[in-house]
Design an enzyme around this catalytic site. Structure first.
Site, PDB file in Angstrom:
ATOM      1  CE  LYS A   1      13.571   4.859 -12.186  1.00 32.64           C
ATOM      2  NZ  LYS A   1      12.764   3.660 -11.911  1.00 32.64           N
ATOM      3  CG  ASN A   2      14.162   3.459  -7.170  1.00 33.35           C
ATOM      4  OD1 ASN A   2      13.642   3.652  -8.267  1.00 33.35           O
ATOM      5  ND2 ASN A   2      14.621   2.283  -6.804  1.00 33.35           N
TER       6      ASN A   2
ATOM      7  NE  ARG B   1       3.527   1.081  -9.655  1.00 29.09           N
ATOM      8  CZ  ARG B   1       2.210   0.957  -9.661  1.00 29.09           C
ATOM      9  NH1 ARG B   1       1.565   0.954 -10.799  1.00 29.09           N
ATOM     10  NH2 ARG B   1       1.539   0.857  -8.538  1.00 29.09           N
TER      11      ARG B   1
ATOM     12  CB  VAL C   1       8.917  -7.422  -3.721  1.00 30.26           C
ATOM     13  CG1 VAL C   1       8.381  -5.997  -3.826  1.00 30.26           C
ATOM     14  CG2 VAL C   1       9.736  -7.591  -2.439  1.00 30.26           C
TER      15      VAL C   1
ATOM     16  CB  CYS D   1       8.770  -1.606 -15.117  1.00 34.31           C
ATOM     17  SG  CYS D   1      10.455  -1.133 -15.480  1.00 34.31           S
TER      18      CYS D   1
ATOM     19  CB  ILE E   1      -2.145   2.603  -7.349  1.00 30.46           C
ATOM     20  CG1 ILE E   1      -3.466   2.692  -8.124  1.00 30.46           C
ATOM     21  CG2 ILE E   1      -0.961   2.542  -8.293  1.00 30.46           C
ATOM     22  CD1 ILE E   1      -3.631   4.009  -8.848  1.00 30.46           C
TER      23      ILE E   1
END
Length: 427
Positions: free
Chosen positions: A23-24, A96, A331, A120, A127
């Site tokens: 997915k990423n 996102r 993170v 999420c 950004i």
């Protein structure tokens, strides 16, 4: 919205499971198809996820022709026509990751208007790194009425140092730089396997990208890019989730197509915990005996550190390891929300700033819980496997963003789990 119901207490997982495309990885790959002014781009091994459908709509909304063959797990994109500058709010606001269309639109058109992203709600997730990097390449940026407006008569190469190795910013800047004049150097770049996969696609399209997977990526701009056929890399987070599922149920599971190199940080912690992890020709095999599981200390870090996207699932594993484990989240802020739901199941835990203390080996009881984000939903389902009694997990909209057929795959491994329809008022 559906719910997942787990009958816990006796769910030793045994067998094999096949991992989907990442997915990423696929979301920025879809954004990159905008760059091809000649020919069609075909992506294979595409996972069937709600986020993929949304990104297809974002790309289609830019006047590209998008065809998703779900049965073949294949997406064809024809972006040879005139690409529009505005990414539709009704799609971008939902996810996102859609911010990664900003760089490709700028590279193709020279100006872009993209809604501030949704998705999420994990921390603030700014950004600014995307925007600072683009400004270094000659882009003038303004933010008005929830939109980012960006203009550049012509993008030019730049030497960019990122304060943090942001995956999304690295991807955006890589794509923008492919059609810029001159050479762009990105220092302190993200090093994730998904970055490498994007670089492979871009080079297959005619770009000149070097150093992906290291801290320094160099992109030499070219005149144009063309379509190609590309196979999406396997999903290391889905693989990791099933590795954890096998470990915490005392199971024996072969995770087919899982890549050892991509999962090294997770594997290291599983081995430290007392789990048997074996590299095989077909993937990664995980065997576990619950009485051997030991408490561990884990800290999330950008790749090649322990992935933040495995943090929630690993805290679920910590609940069955005797002793006190700790998880430090460096993170993202505010990513321990799932522990509040686990406390409803009897978990003994304490959160102090960026550190969660988990007391494992205590009996857990099934309960009704709500998933708070994508990875939390998987963690709650896994916790339900080892809790006594029935666990009901709601708000599956998060789960469907990143896992395809999750409950079905668990059921095939022996889990007592089903997905049921639920009235909205039950949520």
């Amino acid at each position: 919205m559906d719910k997942i119901v787990v009958q816990g207490g006796d769910n030793r997982l045994v067998g094999s499971v096949t991992i989907e495309g990442a997915k990423n990885a696929v979301l920025p790959l879809l954004a990159a198809t905008i760059l091809a002014s000649e020919g069609k781009t075909v992506l294979q091994n595409v996972p069937i996820l709600s986020d993929v459908f949304i990104m297809n709509q974002v790309v289609g909304g830019l006047n590209a022709k998008v065809d998703f063959d779900e049965e073949a797990h294949l997406v064809k994109v024809d972006a040879t026509g005139d690409i529009t500058e505005e990414a539709p709010y009704k799609y971008v606001s939902k996810m996102r990751a859609s911010i990664v269309v900003l760089g490709p639109i700028l590279a193709r058109v020279g100006h872009a208007k993209v809604s501030m992203p949704g998705g999420c709600t994990i921390g603030s997730r700014p950004i600014d790194l995307h925007l600072k990097g683009l400004e270094a390449m000659g882009v003038k940026i303004s933010q008005t009425a929830g939109y980012i407006e960006a203009k550049a008569e012509r993008l030019h190469g730049a030497h960019i140092y990122m304060d943090f190795p942001s995956v999304g910013a690295t991807q955006n800047l890589m794509m923008a730089a492919t059609l810029a004049d001159g050479v762009t150097v990105i220092e302190n770049a993200a090093r994730e396997p998904e970055i490498v996969d994007l670089a492979i696609l871009l080079n297959e399209m005619g770009a000149k990208v070097k150093g992906a997977g290291t801290e320094t990526i160099t992109i030499t701009g070219v005149e144009k890019l063309h379509g190609t056929t590309h196979n999406v890399v396997q999903d290391r987070i889905e693989a990791g989730t099933f590795m954890v599922a096998a470990a915490m149920t005392g199971g024996d599971v072969l995770i087919r197509d899982a890549v050892w190199e991509h999962n090294r940080p997770l594997i290291a912690k599983l081995l430290e915990m007392g789990v048997e992890v074996i590299e095989e020709d077909e993937g990664i095999r995980v065997r576990s005996q619950l009485e051997n599981l030991k408490a561990v200390h884990v800290k999330t870090l950008p790749h090649p550190g322990f992935p933040t996207d495995m943090q929630a699932q690993f805290t679920a594993l910590m609940t069955v390891a005797k002793g006190e484990s700790t998880m430090v989240e460096t993170v993202f802020e505010n990513r321990f929300q799932h522990l509040e739901e686990m406390r409803r199941m009897g978990l003994h835990s304490e959160i102090i700033r960026d550190t969660a203390r988990i007391v494992g080996g205590q009996p857990l009881q099934g309960a009704e819980v709500l998933s708070t984000d994508l990875r939390a939903s998987a963690a709650l389902i896994l916790t339900g496997l080892v809790a006594q009694g029935e666990t009901v997990v709601g708000k599956l909209v998060h789960l469907d963003r990143g896992y395809y057929g999750f409950h079905e795959k668990l059921a095939q491994l022996g889990a007592k789990i089903q997905r049921i329809e639920a009235n909205d008022e039950d949520e």
